[in-house]
Design a protein around this motif. Structure first.
Motif, PDB file in Angstrom:
ATOM      1  N   SER A  16      -7.623  10.914  15.831  1.00  0.00           N
ATOM      2  CA  SER A  16      -8.316   9.753  16.151  1.00  0.00           C
ATOM      3  C   SER A  16      -7.564   8.686  15.227  1.00  0.00           C
ATOM      4  O   SER A  16      -7.629   7.447  15.657  1.00  0.00           O
ATOM      5  N   PHE A  17      -6.831   8.727  14.338  1.00  0.00           N
ATOM      6  CA  PHE A  17      -6.322   7.566  13.350  1.00  0.00           C
ATOM      7  C   PHE A  17      -7.529   6.792  12.825  1.00  0.00           C
ATOM      8  O   PHE A  17      -7.092   5.444  12.449  1.00  0.00           O
ATOM      9  N   ALA A  18      -8.693   7.314  12.857  1.00  0.00           N
ATOM     10  CA  ALA A  18      -9.861   6.268  12.220  1.00  0.00           C
ATOM     11  C   ALA A  18      -9.500   5.973  10.845  1.00  0.00           C
ATOM     12  O   ALA A  18     -10.093   4.912  10.386  1.00  0.00           O
ATOM     13  N   GLU A  19      -9.134   6.872  10.313  1.00  0.00           N
ATOM     14  CA  GLU A  19      -8.832   6.682   8.525  1.00  0.00           C
ATOM     15  C   GLU A  19      -7.560   6.141   8.441  1.00  0.00           C
ATOM     16  O   GLU A  19      -7.334   5.799   7.160  1.00  0.00           O
ATOM     17  N   ALA A  20      -6.677   5.665   9.375  1.00  0.00           N
ATOM     18  CA  ALA A  20      -5.346   5.439   8.940  1.00  0.00           C
ATOM     19  C   ALA A  20      -5.201   4.119   8.126  1.00  0.00           C
ATOM     20  O   ALA A  20      -4.340   3.944   7.238  1.00  0.00           O
ATOM     21  N   HIS A  21      -6.085   2.991   8.388  1.00  0.00           N
ATOM     22  CA  HIS A  21      -6.138   1.945   7.800  1.00  0.00           C
ATOM     23  C   HIS A  21      -6.499   2.104   6.231  1.00  0.00           C
ATOM     24  O   HIS A  21      -5.608   1.561   5.276  1.00  0.00           O
ATOM     25  N   ARG A  22      -7.537   2.999   5.792  1.00  0.00           N
ATOM     26  CA  ARG A  22      -7.818   3.198   4.664  1.00  0.00           C
ATOM     27  C   ARG A  22      -6.763   4.066   3.937  1.00  0.00           C
ATOM     28  O   ARG A  22      -6.226   3.577   2.658  1.00  0.00           O
ATOM     29  N   VAL A  23      -6.196   5.168   4.512  1.00  0.00           N
ATOM     30  CA  VAL A  23      -5.148   5.675   3.695  1.00  0.00           C
ATOM     31  C   VAL A  23      -3.763   4.820   3.547  1.00  0.00           C
ATOM     32  O   VAL A  23      -3.042   4.856   2.609  1.00  0.00           O
ATOM     33  N   ALA A  24      -3.652   4.022   4.425  1.00  0.00           N
ATOM     34  CA  ALA A  24      -2.452   2.928   4.307  1.00  0.00           C
ATOM     35  C   ALA A  24      -2.491   2.130   3.249  1.00  0.00           C
ATOM     36  O   ALA A  24      -1.459   1.827   2.468  1.00  0.00           O
ATOM     37  N   ARG A  25      -3.756   1.639   2.718  1.00  0.00           N
ATOM     38  CA  ARG A  25      -3.881   0.855   1.618  1.00  0.00           C
ATOM     39  C   ARG A  25      -3.293   1.845   0.447  1.00  0.00           C
ATOM     40  O   ARG A  25      -2.914   1.174  -0.541  1.00  0.00           O
ATOM     41  N   GLN A  26      -3.472   3.023   0.317  1.00  0.00           N
ATOM     42  CA  GLN A  26      -2.997   3.905  -0.605  1.00  0.00           C
ATOM     43  C   GLN A  26      -1.410   4.082  -1.025  1.00  0.00           C
ATOM     44  O   GLN A  26      -0.883   4.271  -1.679  1.00  0.00           O
ATOM     45  N   HIS A  27      -0.632   3.257   0.296  1.00  0.00           N
ATOM     46  CA  HIS A  27       0.635   3.205   0.347  1.00  0.00           C
ATOM     47  C   HIS A  27       1.065   1.796   0.104  1.00  0.00           C
ATOM     48  O   HIS A  27       2.336   1.355   0.444  1.00  0.00           O
ATOM     49  N   GLY A  28       0.162   0.839  -0.287  1.00  0.00           N
ATOM     50  CA  GLY A  28       0.462  -0.518  -0.543  1.00  0.00           C
ATOM     51  C   GLY A  28       0.458  -1.430   0.594  1.00  0.00           C
ATOM     52  O   GLY A  28       0.534  -2.577   0.410  1.00  0.00           O
ATOM     53  N   ILE A  29      -0.157  -0.753   1.869  1.00  0.00           N
ATOM     54  CA  ILE A  29      -0.173  -1.753   3.076  1.00  0.00           C
ATOM     55  C   ILE A  29      -1.626  -2.402   2.730  1.00  0.00           C
ATOM     56  O   ILE A  29      -2.701  -1.594   3.298  1.00  0.00           O
ATOM     57  N   THR A  30      -1.743  -3.558   2.339  1.00  0.00           N
ATOM     58  CA  THR A  30      -2.819  -4.178   2.365  1.00  0.00           C
ATOM     59  C   THR A  30      -3.262  -5.352   3.305  1.00  0.00           C
ATOM     60  O   THR A  30      -4.359  -5.669   3.604  1.00  0.00           O
ATOM     61  N   GLU A  31      -2.072  -5.943   3.604  1.00  0.00           N
ATOM     62  CA  GLU A  31      -2.316  -7.267   4.776  1.00  0.00           C
ATOM     63  C   GLU A  31      -2.513  -6.595   6.227  1.00  0.00           C
ATOM     64  O   GLU A  31      -1.363  -6.036   6.814  1.00  0.00           O
ATOM     65  N   MET A  32      -3.555  -6.617   6.510  1.00  0.00           N
ATOM     66  CA  MET A  32      -3.902  -5.822   7.928  1.00  0.00           C
ATOM     67  C   MET A  32      -4.668  -6.859   8.901  1.00  0.00           C
ATOM     68  O   MET A  32      -5.538  -7.788   8.518  1.00  0.00           O
ATOM     69  N   THR A  33      -4.157  -6.824  10.059  1.00  0.00           N
ATOM     70  CA  THR A  33      -4.424  -7.986  11.008  1.00  0.00           C
ATOM     71  C   THR A  33      -5.007  -7.075  12.457  1.00  0.00           C
ATOM     72  O   THR A  33      -3.963  -6.421  12.849  1.00  0.00           O
ATOM     73  N   ASP A  34      -6.227  -7.301  13.022  1.00  0.00           N
ATOM     74  CA  ASP A  34      -6.541  -6.964  14.189  1.00  0.00           C
ATOM     75  C   ASP A  34      -5.867  -7.769  15.286  1.00  0.00           C
ATOM     76  O   ASP A  34      -6.498  -9.101  15.300  1.00  0.00           O
ATOM     77  N   MET A  35      -5.213  -7.232  15.965  1.00  0.00           N
ATOM     78  CA  MET A  35      -4.473  -8.099  17.077  1.00  0.00           C
ATOM     79  C   MET A  35      -5.177  -7.871  18.550  1.00  0.00           C
ATOM     80  O   MET A  35      -4.513  -8.131  19.530  1.00  0.00           O
ATOM     81  N   GLY A  36      -6.153  -7.211  18.694  1.00  0.00           N
ATOM     82  CA  GLY A  36      -6.859  -6.739  19.651  1.00  0.00           C
ATOM     83  C   GLY A  36      -6.606  -5.603  20.417  1.00  0.00           C
ATOM     84  O   GLY A  36      -7.244  -4.921  20.618  1.00  0.00           O
ATOM     85  N   PHE A  37      -5.156  -5.474  20.852  1.00  0.00           N
ATOM     86  CA  PHE A  37      -4.667  -4.238  21.330  1.00  0.00           C
ATOM     87  C   PHE A  37      -4.235  -3.099  20.396  1.00  0.00           C
ATOM     88  O   PHE A  37      -4.314  -2.033  20.557  1.00  0.00           O
ATOM     89  N   ALA A  38      -4.097  -3.654  19.057  1.00  0.00           N
ATOM     90  CA  ALA A  38      -3.962  -2.567  17.875  1.00  0.00           C
ATOM     91  C   ALA A  38      -4.102  -3.295  16.647  1.00  0.00           C
ATOM     92  O   ALA A  38      -4.142  -4.506  16.594  1.00  0.00           O
ATOM     93  N   THR A  39      -4.076  -2.606  15.383  1.00  0.00           N
ATOM     94  CA  THR A  39      -4.048  -3.478  13.912  1.00  0.00           C
ATOM     95  C   THR A  39      -2.630  -3.128  13.639  1.00  0.00           C
ATOM     96  O   THR A  39      -2.119  -1.945  13.616  1.00  0.00           O
ATOM     97  N   ILE A  40      -1.985  -4.289  12.815  1.00  0.00           N
ATOM     98  CA  ILE A  40      -0.999  -4.131  12.156  1.00  0.00           C
ATOM     99  C   ILE A  40      -1.111  -4.464  10.597  1.00  0.00           C
ATOM    100  O   ILE A  40      -2.062  -5.056  10.298  1.00  0.00           O
ATOM    101  N   GLY A  41      -0.184  -3.771  10.016  1.00  0.00           N
ATOM    102  CA  GLY A  41      -0.329  -4.011   8.399  1.00  0.00           C
ATOM    103  C   GLY A  41       0.931  -3.912   7.965  1.00  0.00           C
ATOM    104  O   GLY A  41       1.942  -3.357   8.295  1.00  0.00           O
ATOM    105  N   PHE A  42       1.020  -4.633   6.675  1.00  0.00           N
ATOM    106  CA  PHE A  42       2.265  -4.789   5.821  1.00  0.00           C
ATOM    107  C   PHE A  42       2.063  -4.645   4.339  1.00  0.00           C
ATOM    108  O   PHE A  42       0.928  -4.955   4.001  1.00  0.00           O
ATOM    109  N   ASN A  43       2.858  -3.984   3.645  1.00  0.00           N
ATOM    110  CA  ASN A  43       2.868  -4.169   2.096  1.00  0.00           C
ATOM    111  C   ASN A  43       3.446  -5.528   1.856  1.00  0.00           C
ATOM    112  O   ASN A  43       3.713  -6.168   2.602  1.00  0.00           O
ATOM    113  N   ALA A  44       3.500  -5.709   0.522  1.00  0.00           N
ATOM    114  CA  ALA A  44       3.566  -7.224   0.044  1.00  0.00           C
ATOM    115  C   ALA A  44       4.742  -7.771   0.510  1.00  0.00           C
ATOM    116  O   ALA A  44       4.924  -8.770   0.691  1.00  0.00           O
TER     117      ALA A  44
END
Length: 148
Positions: A45-73
């Motif tokens: 499902s990737f439902a927890e992907a955003h939470r786990v991504a934070r553990q890898h330093g990916i904190t800037e997340m944006t919902d683009m409508g079709f998908a969520t993108i995120g970046f580290n600092a």
């Protein structure tokens, strides 16, 4: 003579069973480790992907409508997640010739199956089909998506 023929037959059968696979390699790349944690371990499902991504330093997340993108600092690691459909982790180019093998080893552990030799690879993860790819054009992109 029959024992020898049986031994040869079993050896050939065992060799054929491993045809198209390779031995697992250690997963040492931080990018592959991030892909394993963010995508493989949260599939299907990737439902927890955003939470786990934070553990890898990916904190800037944006919902683009079709998908969520995120970046580290420093923008050296990013994700793109479309819930229940695809998960991508990208990074800057790496000087590691074993990245595809590491990706396939990580996928094999999660899928509980043999390790294919190259990507794209079709695998069953949590009972659902996925295609795994590694694209090195302009950086590293590790992708898993459900076939349409």
């Amino acid at each position: 003579m029959k024992k020898f023929a049986l031994l040869v037959s079993c050896s050939l059968l065992g060799a054929c069973a491993n045809f198209g696979s390779q031995p697992p390699v250690p997963i040492t790349s931080p990018v592959v480790q991030a892909f394993r944690d963010i995508c493989l371990q949260t599939a299907p499902s990737f439902a927890e992907a955003h939470r786990v991504a934070r553990q890898h330093g990916i904190t800037e997340m944006t919902d683009m409508g079709f998908a969520t993108i995120g970046f580290n600092a420093d923008k050296s690691l990013s994700i793109q997640v479309k819930v229940s459909h695809e998960c991508v982790v990208t990074s800057e180019p790496q000087q590691d010739a074993t990245l595809t093998s590491q990706l396939l080893t990580a996928a094999a552990v999660n899928a509980g199956t043999t390790v294919p030799r190259k990507t794209p690879a079709k695998m069953m993860i949590a009972g659902q089909p996925f295609i795994l790819m590694h694209d090195r054009d302009g950086g590293e992109a590790f992708l898993m998506l459900k076939p349409e």
